[in-house]
Design an enzyme around this catalytic site. Structure first.
Site, PDB file in Angstrom:
ATOM      1  N   PHE A 112       1.230  -1.147  -0.250  1.00  0.00           N
ATOM      2  CA  PHE A 112       0.055  -0.146   0.043  1.00  0.00           C
ATOM      3  C   PHE A 112       0.833   1.514   0.403  1.00  0.00           C
ATOM      4  O   PHE A 112       0.554   2.264  -0.700  1.00  0.00           O
ATOM      5  CB  PHE A 112      -1.086   0.489   0.924  1.00  0.00           C
ATOM      6  CG  PHE A 112      -0.397   0.161   2.641  1.00  0.00           C
ATOM      7  CD1 PHE A 112      -0.874   1.255   3.155  1.00  0.00           C
ATOM      8  CD2 PHE A 112       0.468  -0.198   3.300  1.00  0.00           C
ATOM      9  CE1 PHE A 112       0.042   2.620   4.201  1.00  0.00           C
ATOM     10  CE2 PHE A 112       0.560  -0.534   4.664  1.00  0.00           C
ATOM     11  CZ  PHE A 112       0.755   0.987   4.647  1.00  0.00           C
ATOM     12  N   LYS A 113       1.768   1.533   0.591  1.00  0.00           N
ATOM     13  CA  LYS A 113       2.917   2.455   0.413  1.00  0.00           C
ATOM     14  C   LYS A 113       3.245   2.587  -1.174  1.00  0.00           C
ATOM     15  O   LYS A 113       2.817   3.972  -0.824  1.00  0.00           O
ATOM     16  CB  LYS A 113       4.467   2.112   1.577  1.00  0.00           C
ATOM     17  CG  LYS A 113       3.908   1.437   2.846  1.00  0.00           C
ATOM     18  CD  LYS A 113       4.379   1.027   3.540  1.00  0.00           C
ATOM     19  CE  LYS A 113       4.407   0.600   4.865  1.00  0.00           C
ATOM     20  NZ  LYS A 113       5.361   0.546   5.649  1.00  0.00           N
ATOM     21  N   ASP A 114       3.209   1.761  -1.461  1.00  0.00           N
ATOM     22  CA  ASP A 114       3.639   2.729  -3.166  1.00  0.00           C
ATOM     23  C   ASP A 114       1.963   3.949  -3.640  1.00  0.00           C
ATOM     24  O   ASP A 114       2.885   4.098  -4.642  1.00  0.00           O
ATOM     25  CB  ASP A 114       2.857   1.210  -4.207  1.00  0.00           C
ATOM     26  CG  ASP A 114       4.053   0.668  -4.230  1.00  0.00           C
ATOM     27  OD1 ASP A 114       5.527   0.697  -4.104  1.00  0.00           O
ATOM     28  OD2 ASP A 114       3.892  -0.522  -4.623  1.00  0.00           O
ATOM     29  N   LEU A 117       4.171   7.272  -1.865  1.00  0.00           N
ATOM     30  CA  LEU A 117       5.163   7.396  -1.238  1.00  0.00           C
ATOM     31  C   LEU A 117       5.378   7.758  -3.332  1.00  0.00           C
ATOM     32  O   LEU A 117       6.125   8.123  -3.459  1.00  0.00           O
ATOM     33  CB  LEU A 117       5.985   6.087  -1.450  1.00  0.00           C
ATOM     34  CG  LEU A 117       6.632   5.985   0.368  1.00  0.00           C
ATOM     35  CD1 LEU A 117       7.420   5.018   0.335  1.00  0.00           C
ATOM     36  CD2 LEU A 117       7.468   7.569   0.294  1.00  0.00           C
ATOM     37  N   THR A 145       7.690  -0.240   3.651  1.00  0.00           N
ATOM     38  CA  THR A 145       8.700   1.824   2.909  1.00  0.00           C
ATOM     39  C   THR A 145       9.918   1.748   2.353  1.00  0.00           C
ATOM     40  O   THR A 145       9.727   2.191   1.500  1.00  0.00           O
ATOM     41  CB  THR A 145       8.590   1.430   4.591  1.00  0.00           C
ATOM     42  OG1 THR A 145       7.350   1.879   5.205  1.00  0.00           O
ATOM     43  CG2 THR A 145       8.629   3.469   4.195  1.00  0.00           C
TER      44      THR A 145
END
Length: 485
Positions: A112-114, A117, A145
């Site tokens: 999900f951090k894509d 970020l 991350t």
């Protein structure tokens, strides 16, 4: 729109200032001075938007057009999502027994951090090109991350990224997604310590004001406001996908179940609530349960040690974003926030004041899951749906399976009183493909996409950080050498 530190020791900054700062110089975290409030008509209008368009609308509330013109902002966000595999960027899977799983993992690294970020990387590049500036990014990662941050800036000429990963605490795939990126601006350190221990040298370097200024240090961990801002969209999209109607008075509630470690996603949910989104938030954690204990008992204190679990990206004892949540609940009282956080910093133990604990327990529900709970949830979801959950998503599914169906709610529609069951949406932070060992422990067969399989044959590069070594000094020397290059 200006941003202030949760501890009140620095002047207000604009979005660019918050983006490039990470931690504020007084040790606090940046938050909007004023949270926008959305009316019913805006919510109904937004309910027809795609995830991509929702991100654009939300970001435009927090980034002024004078700083980034709206057409440019739209282009940056389109560019950020151009590498996502799913046409809708995120996808809701509706499974049996009312289990709604919002897949936030269709980006390059399957996490999900894509989402946040990739946008943050575009915002950075926009300002760096305008100012002809160079930055040094420091990131500590508990799993996902690091790889998402690397992918967001790899190959860029005006930024270097230094990533610390906890050797042995990430999965092999998570580690390979970082160590196989061979770029001049990517520097990966494999530290022999846990997720909280790798944060210490990073904090030390940021606290050295002269060094931080000289090298334009910044963070891409969820201390960075930009990440929280984009993640607010997860909650709006979850609500609009799961709400039974927007024609009732009041608007129906949706329960959003949020797996959390550092607390970034749950903070985004609290801000969405503050903006007027009618959601009931549930923070779900693994055996590292400080957030759960804080919600249930007001006990914000460390355990003896970090426990290694199947949901490794959530193996965190110090959820730094709790400071943002407490600041919100304290009505932006930076003096009290500072006092509480300094007390925690010294003693690693804090008993929340009774009125603050009461507000927190009204805002959040919580649940913790053991490794056995995680395995059972993964197995049940597969047996009922032929659907593989990652262990972090399984923490949310455990809550769903262990709780009765959503509370029954009376809603008025066209003058008639109708009975609804509160829908529930579980956020899924990562693809099951990244967690082969957990799947095998659950007796399930991993399904690996070719991009994941190819990692094992690729060249790797990283520098070790050994026990007893001065990690902060090792980082300083590497940053200095890179700057001279």
């Amino acid at each position: 729109m200006e941003y202030v530190s949760t501890r009140g020791g620095v002047g207000a900054v604009d979005f660019e200032g918050a983006l490039f700062s990470g931690y504020a110089s007084d040790g606090g975290l940046f938050m909007p001075q004023c949270i926008p409030s959305l009316d019913r008509d805006t919510l109904r209008s937004w309910s027809r938007l795609s995830y991509r368009e929702l991100v654009k609308e939300l970001c435009s509330l927090f980034i002024t057009a004078e700083l980034v013109p709206r057409s440019t902002l739209n282009d940056l966000i389109d560019r950020a999502f151009s590498r996502f595999r799913h046409k809708d960027v995120v996808h809701l899977s509706r499974l049996k027994d009312g289990l709604n799983v919002l897949e936030l993992w269709h980006g390059v690294t399957y996490a999900f951090k894509d989402l946040s970020l990739s946008c943050t990387g575009q915002f950075l590049q926009y300002f760096l090109e305008k100012k002809q500036k160079r930055i040094t990014i420091l990131v500590g990662t508990s799993g996902d991350t690091g790889s998402s941050a690397i992918e967001s800036v790899r190959g860029q000429k005006n930024m270097d990224i230094f990533v610390l990963l906890p050797k042995g605490f990430c999965t092999q795939i998570q580690e390979l997604q970082m160590t196989t990126v061979i770029e001049d601006n990517v520097h990966v350190f494999a530290a022999h310590g846990n997720s909280d221990e790798i944060d210490e040298p990073i904090k030390e370097l940021f606290a050295d004001v002269d060094f931080a200024r000289k090298h334009n240090l910044m963070s891409l961990n969820s201390v960075n406001w930009s990440r929280i801002m984009v993640q607010i969209a997860h909650h709006f999209y979850a609500y609009f996908q799961c709400t039974p109607s927007l024609d009732t008075t009041p608007l129906p509630m949706v329960e959003v179940v949020v797996p959390t470690g550092g607390g970034g996603n749950i903070t985004a949910g609290c801000i969405a609530q503050k903006m007027g989104l009618p959601i009931q938030l549930v923070a779900v954690v693994n055996s590292n349960d400080i957030i759960h204990r804080t919600v249930q008992h007001g006990d914000f204190s460390l355990s003896e040690s970090v426990k290694a679990t199947l949901a490794s990206a959530m193996d965190i004892q110090e959820p730094y974003n709790m400071e943002r949540i407490l600041w919100l609940l304290l009505g932006s009282d930076s003096c009290l926030t500072k006092m509480l956080m300094e007390q925690f910093s010294v003693s690693k133990s804090l008993k929340l004041p009774e009125d603050l604990h009461s507000k927190l327990s009204e805002t959040l529900r919580s649940c913790s899951a053991s490794d056995e709970d995680i395995i059972r949830a993964m197995q049940r979801c597969w047996e009922e749906n032929r659907y593989l959950l990652c262990p972090h998503s399984a923490v949310a599914a455990h809550y769903h399976y262990s709780q009765p169906a959503g509370a029954r709610l009376h809603q008025k529609v066209s003058g008639f009183s109708l009975l609804f069951s509160m829908p529930r949406c579980c956020l899924a932070p990562a693809s099951a493909a990244k967690f082969q060992d957990a799947l095998l422990r659950a007796g399930l067969v991993p399904q690996l996409p070719p991009e994941i399989t190819a990692l094992t044959a690729m060249e790797t590069r990283s520098a070790p950080l050994e026990p007893g070594q001065d990690w902060a000094q090792a980082l300083r020397e590497r940053i200095e050498a890179t700057a001279q290059r």
